[in-house]
Design an enzyme around this catalytic site. Structure first.
Site, PDB file in Angstrom:
ATOM      1  N   PRO A   1     -13.025   6.023  -8.539  1.00 26.09           N
ATOM      2  CA  PRO A   1     -12.969   4.576  -8.781  1.00 26.09           C
ATOM      3  C   PRO A   1     -12.159   3.935  -7.655  1.00 26.09           C
ATOM      4  O   PRO A   1     -11.213   4.543  -7.155  1.00 26.09           O
ATOM      5  CB  PRO A   1     -12.190   4.447 -10.100  1.00 26.09           C
ATOM      6  CG  PRO A   1     -11.825   5.835 -10.527  1.00 26.09           C
ATOM      7  CD  PRO A   1     -12.047   6.759  -9.380  1.00 26.09           C
ATOM      8  N   THR A   2     -12.525   2.737  -7.263  1.00 28.78           N
ATOM      9  CA  THR A   2     -11.754   2.052  -6.220  1.00 28.78           C
ATOM     10  C   THR A   2     -11.806   0.548  -6.450  1.00 28.78           C
ATOM     11  O   THR A   2     -12.744   0.050  -7.068  1.00 28.78           O
ATOM     12  CB  THR A   2     -12.276   2.418  -4.811  1.00 28.78           C
ATOM     13  OG1 THR A   2     -11.377   1.903  -3.824  1.00 28.78           O
ATOM     14  CG2 THR A   2     -13.684   1.892  -4.540  1.00 28.78           C
TER      15      THR A   2
ATOM     16  N   GLU B   1      -7.554  11.416 -20.222  1.00 32.42           N
ATOM     17  CA  GLU B   1      -8.150  12.709 -19.851  1.00 32.42           C
ATOM     18  C   GLU B   1      -8.608  13.448 -21.123  1.00 32.42           C
ATOM     19  O   GLU B   1      -9.707  14.006 -21.165  1.00 32.42           O
ATOM     20  CB  GLU B   1      -7.144  13.571 -19.072  1.00 32.42           C
ATOM     21  CG  GLU B   1      -6.764  13.007 -17.698  1.00 32.42           C
ATOM     22  CD  GLU B   1      -5.686  11.922 -17.729  1.00 32.42           C
ATOM     23  OE1 GLU B   1      -5.269  11.531 -18.851  1.00 32.42           O
ATOM     24  OE2 GLU B   1      -5.270  11.457 -16.656  1.00 32.42           O
TER      25      GLU B   1
ATOM     26  N   THR C   1       0.141  11.222  -5.262  1.00 28.66           N
ATOM     27  CA  THR C   1       0.865  10.261  -4.412  1.00 28.66           C
ATOM     28  C   THR C   1       0.424   8.847  -4.765  1.00 28.66           C
ATOM     29  O   THR C   1      -0.701   8.629  -5.232  1.00 28.66           O
ATOM     30  CB  THR C   1       0.576  10.541  -2.928  1.00 28.66           C
ATOM     31  OG1 THR C   1      -0.822  10.773  -2.770  1.00 28.66           O
ATOM     32  CG2 THR C   1       1.343  11.756  -2.455  1.00 28.66           C
TER      33      THR C   1
ATOM     34  N   ASP D   1      -8.990  10.173  -7.682  1.00 27.68           N
ATOM     35  CA  ASP D   1      -8.520   8.801  -7.450  1.00 27.68           C
ATOM     36  C   ASP D   1      -8.341   8.566  -5.953  1.00 27.68           C
ATOM     37  O   ASP D   1      -8.127   9.517  -5.198  1.00 27.68           O
ATOM     38  CB  ASP D   1      -7.193   8.580  -8.188  1.00 27.68           C
ATOM     39  CG  ASP D   1      -7.389   8.562  -9.700  1.00 27.68           C
ATOM     40  OD1 ASP D   1      -8.551   8.533 -10.137  1.00 27.68           O
ATOM     41  OD2 ASP D   1      -6.383   8.580 -10.428  1.00 27.68           O
TER      42      ASP D   1
ATOM     43  N   ASP E   1      -5.989   7.292  -4.218  1.00 26.23           N
ATOM     44  CA  ASP E   1      -4.663   7.292  -3.586  1.00 26.23           C
ATOM     45  C   ASP E   1      -3.974   8.659  -3.573  1.00 26.23           C
ATOM     46  O   ASP E   1      -2.907   8.803  -2.983  1.00 26.23           O
ATOM     47  CB  ASP E   1      -3.749   6.261  -4.283  1.00 26.23           C
ATOM     48  CG  ASP E   1      -3.658   6.473  -5.790  1.00 26.23           C
ATOM     49  OD1 ASP E   1      -4.494   7.212  -6.345  1.00 26.23           O
ATOM     50  OD2 ASP E   1      -2.748   5.896  -6.409  1.00 26.23           O
TER      51      ASP E   1
HETATM   52  C1  UGA Z   1      -2.765   7.803 -13.340  1.00 26.64           C
HETATM   53  C2  UGA Z   1      -3.857   8.848 -13.327  1.00 26.64           C
HETATM   54  O1  UGA Z   1      -3.664   9.732 -12.224  1.00 26.64           O
HETATM   55  C3  UGA Z   1      -5.202   8.176 -13.219  1.00 26.64           C
HETATM   56  O2  UGA Z   1      -6.232   9.113 -13.073  1.00 26.64           O
HETATM   57  C4  UGA Z   1      -5.390   7.328 -14.458  1.00 26.64           C
HETATM   58  O3  UGA Z   1      -6.608   6.633 -14.388  1.00 26.64           O
HETATM   59  C5  UGA Z   1      -4.252   6.324 -14.537  1.00 26.64           C
HETATM   60  O4  UGA Z   1      -2.967   6.961 -14.435  1.00 26.64           O
HETATM   61  C6  UGA Z   1      -4.327   5.584 -15.855  1.00 26.64           C
HETATM   62  O5  UGA Z   1      -3.367   5.583 -16.604  1.00 26.64           O
HETATM   63  O6  UGA Z   1      -5.376   5.025 -16.119  1.00 26.64           O
HETATM   64  P1  UGA Z   1      -2.205   5.938 -11.412  1.00 26.64           P
HETATM   65  O7  UGA Z   1      -1.716   6.308 -10.063  1.00 26.64           O
HETATM   66  O8  UGA Z   1      -1.231   5.321 -12.345  1.00 26.64           O
HETATM   67  O9  UGA Z   1      -2.880   7.218 -12.066  1.00 26.64           O
HETATM   68  O10 UGA Z   1      -3.499   4.994 -11.317  1.00 26.64           O
HETATM   69  P2  UGA Z   1      -4.182   4.319 -10.064  1.00 26.64           P
HETATM   70  O11 UGA Z   1      -4.174   5.263  -8.908  1.00 26.64           O
HETATM   71  O12 UGA Z   1      -3.590   2.976  -9.866  1.00 26.64           O
HETATM   72  O13 UGA Z   1      -5.679   4.132 -10.575  1.00 26.64           O
HETATM   73  C7  UGA Z   1      -6.542   5.219 -10.801  1.00 26.64           C
HETATM   74  C8  UGA Z   1      -7.877   4.975 -10.091  1.00 26.64           C
HETATM   75  O14 UGA Z   1      -8.476   3.800 -10.640  1.00 26.64           O
HETATM   76  C9  UGA Z   1      -7.751   4.758  -8.594  1.00 26.64           C
HETATM   77  O15 UGA Z   1      -8.787   5.422  -7.925  1.00 26.64           O
HETATM   78  C10 UGA Z   1      -7.868   3.262  -8.433  1.00 26.64           C
HETATM   79  O16 UGA Z   1      -8.447   2.849  -7.215  1.00 26.64           O
HETATM   80  C11 UGA Z   1      -8.757   2.881  -9.615  1.00 26.64           C
HETATM   81  N1  UGA Z   1      -8.505   1.502 -10.131  1.00 26.64           N
HETATM   82  C12 UGA Z   1      -7.239   1.072 -10.365  1.00 26.64           C
HETATM   83  C13 UGA Z   1      -9.569   0.668 -10.376  1.00 26.64           C
HETATM   84  O17 UGA Z   1     -10.722   1.035 -10.168  1.00 26.64           O
HETATM   85  N2  UGA Z   1      -9.323  -0.598 -10.859  1.00 26.64           N
HETATM   86  C14 UGA Z   1      -8.067  -1.061 -11.075  1.00 26.64           C
HETATM   87  O18 UGA Z   1      -7.911  -2.242 -11.504  1.00 26.64           O
HETATM   88  C15 UGA Z   1      -6.994  -0.206 -10.825  1.00 26.64           C
HETATM   89 MN    MN Z   2      -2.873   6.764  -8.384  1.00 20.93          MN
END
Ligand code: UGA
Ligand code: MN
Length: 330
Positions: A80-81, A276, A304, A189, A191
Site C-alpha cells: 500500500p502507498t 494481521e 523502519t 509496507d 517504509d
Molecule cells: C504498522 C504495521 O507495520 C503496518 O503493516 C500496519 O498496517 C500499521 O501498523 C497499522 O496499524 O495499520 P506503521 O509503520 O505504523 O505500521 O504504518 P505505516 O507504515 O504508516 O502504514 C502501513 C502501510 O500503509 C504503508 O505502506 C503506507 O504507505 C500505507 N498507508 C498508510 C496508506 O496506504 N494510507 C495511509 O493513509 C497511511
Molecule cells: Mn511503517
C-alpha cells in the site's frame, strides 16, 4: 522458440566460421609469401578467440537464465502507498531492493481515488514486473491529521485490493501455471527495510512462513519462539495473547492458501494490533507456521519509519513568493 533461434544462429555462425577458416587455410597453402601469411594468421586466431569467447558466454548464460525463468516460484509483493513528501523516496528505495530479487511481481496499490501520474511514471521506469492498482480508504476509516497512529489501521483496503487482483488473475489462469501454483504473497509496507535474503527465505512457503521483525513494537525485535522446529509462542512486548501477535512484515503466505480461503481479508475495522490476526486467524494455526531465518534467530526485515520532513523554511519562502519550483517533482 528464443532458445531454438539462438541455437540455429550459433550453428550457422560456427559453420560459416569453419568455412572461412578452411578457405583462408587453402589460400595459405598456395601462397609462399610470408608477408601475406602474417595478417591472415592473425585474423584466424582472432576469429578462433572470438568463437571461443562466444561459446563460453553461451555456455555460462543459457542454463542459468532458463532455470531461473522456469523453476523459481513467483513472489507477489503487495504494497500500500499514499501521497506524501517522502513517497517517491520510499518507492525508490523499495524498488531498488526489489530489482535484486528474481521472479518478483510488485503489486503497488495507491491509497487514492485514481492512479497518480507520479506513481504511474515511476513504475514504468522502474524496470520491475508490476501491477498498478488503487483503492481509496473511506474517510471514516482514514486517520485524520493529528490522530494518534494507533487509532486506525492503515493499508487494509489496499492490501485487500491486491488480494482481489491476485484471486482474479488466478481464476483467469484456471489456477494453473507456474506463476500460480507455487507462488508466494508478501505484504511489504513502503517504509520498511528489507534484506535480499528475506525473499529467498519466503520463496518456498507451503502455507504461512514467519520470521523476526526488527525495531518494532517498542522492542529491538519481535519474533516467533521456536522449539523443536515448531512455533510455540511469540516474543512480543504487547498482548501476546493475540491470535497472531506478529507485524505485517513478519510473514508470507502461499498463493494457494489465499485461493483456498476466498473470504480471507484484512479487517479495516480491526482493533489496533489485530489487523494481521484478522487475515491469518481462519487460515492457519500456530502449529502450522513455518519458521524461517535460522529458526527465527535472524532479523532480515526492519520496521523502519521515515521522519516527516519539516517544511518551515519552504513555507517562509512561499510567503515571500520564493517557494521551490512546483514543476520539479520531489
Ligand atoms: C504498522 C504495521 O507495520 C503496518 O503493516 C500496519 O498496517 C500499521 O501498523 C497499522 O496499524 O495499520 P506503521 O509503520 O505504523 O505500521 O504504518 P505505516 O507504515 O504508516 O502504514 C502501513 C502501510 O500503509 C504503508 O505502506 C503506507 O504507505 C500505507 N498507508 C498508510 C496508506 O496506504 N494510507 C495511509 O493513509 C497511511
Ligand atoms: Mn511503517
Amino acid at each position: 522458440m528464443k532458445l531454438k533461434l539462438k541455437t540455429v544462429f550459433l550453428l550457422y555462425f560456427m559453420v560459416s566460421l569453419m568455412g572461412l577458416v578452411y578457405a583462408l587455410m587453402q589460400l595459405g597453402q598456395r601462397c609462399d609469401c610470408r608477408e601475406h601469411d602474417l595478417p591472415k594468421d592473425r585474423t584466424i586466431s582472432q576469429l578462433r578467440g572470438e568463437l571461443h569467447k562466444l561459446q563460453e558466454q553461451m555456455r555460462k548464460s543459457e542454463p542459468t537464465k532458463a532455470s531461473k525463468k522456469t523453476s523459481l516460484p513467483t513472489i507477489y509483493v503487495i504494497t500500500p502507498t499514499y501521497a506524501r513528501l517522502v513517497q517517491k523516496a520510499e518507492l525508490t528505495r523499495l524498488s531498488q531492493t526489489f530489482l535484486h530479487v528474481p521472479q518478483l511481481h510488485w503489486i503497488l496499490v495507491e491509497d487514492a481515488p485514481h492512479k497518480t501520474p507520479l506513481v504511474r511514471d515511476f513504475l514504468a521506469a522502474s524496470g520491475l514486473t508490476y501491477t498498478h492498482l488503487h483503492m481509496l480508504t473511506p474517510k471514516e476509516r482514514k486517520l485524520q491529521e493529528g490522530d494518534p497512529t494507533w487509532l486506525k489501521p492503515r493499508g487494509a483496503e489496499q492490501r485487500n485490493e491486491g488480494l482481489r487482483w491476485l484471486r482474479e488473475m488466478a481464476a483467469a489462469a484456471g489456477g494453473k501455471g507456474q506463476t500460480v501454483e507455487n507462488a508466494v504473497v508478501y505484504f511489504a509496507d513502503d517504509d520498511n527495510t528489507y534484506s535480499l535474503q528475506l525473499f529467498e527465505e519466503m520463496r518456498y512457503t507451503q502455507k504461512v512462513s514467519v520470521w523476526p521483525v526488527g525495531l518494532v513494537g517498542g522492542m529491538k525485535f519481535e519474533r516467533p519462539v521456536v522449539e523443536n522446529g515448531k512455533v510455540v509462542r511469540f516474543h512480543t512486548g504487547w498482548r501476546p495473547s493475540r491470535p497472531f501477535p506478529i507485524d505485517m512484515a513478519g510473514f508470507a503466505v502461499s498463493l494457494k492458501l489465499v485461493l483456498d480461503n476466498p473470504e480471507a481479508r484484512f479487517d479495516g475495522d480491526a482493533q489496533i494490533g489485530f489487523l494481521e490476526s484478522s487475515f491469518l486467524q481462519n487460515m492457519v494455526t500456530m502449529e502450522e507456521l513455518e519458521p524461517k531465518a535460522d529458526m527465527c534467530n535472524k532479523v532480515l526485515v526492519w520496521h523502519t519509519r521515515t521522519e516527516k520532513p519539516k517544511m518551515k523554511r519552504e513555507e517562509a519562502l512561499i510567503k515571500q513568493g520564493l517557494g521551490s519550483d512546483p514543476n520539479v517533482e520531489v
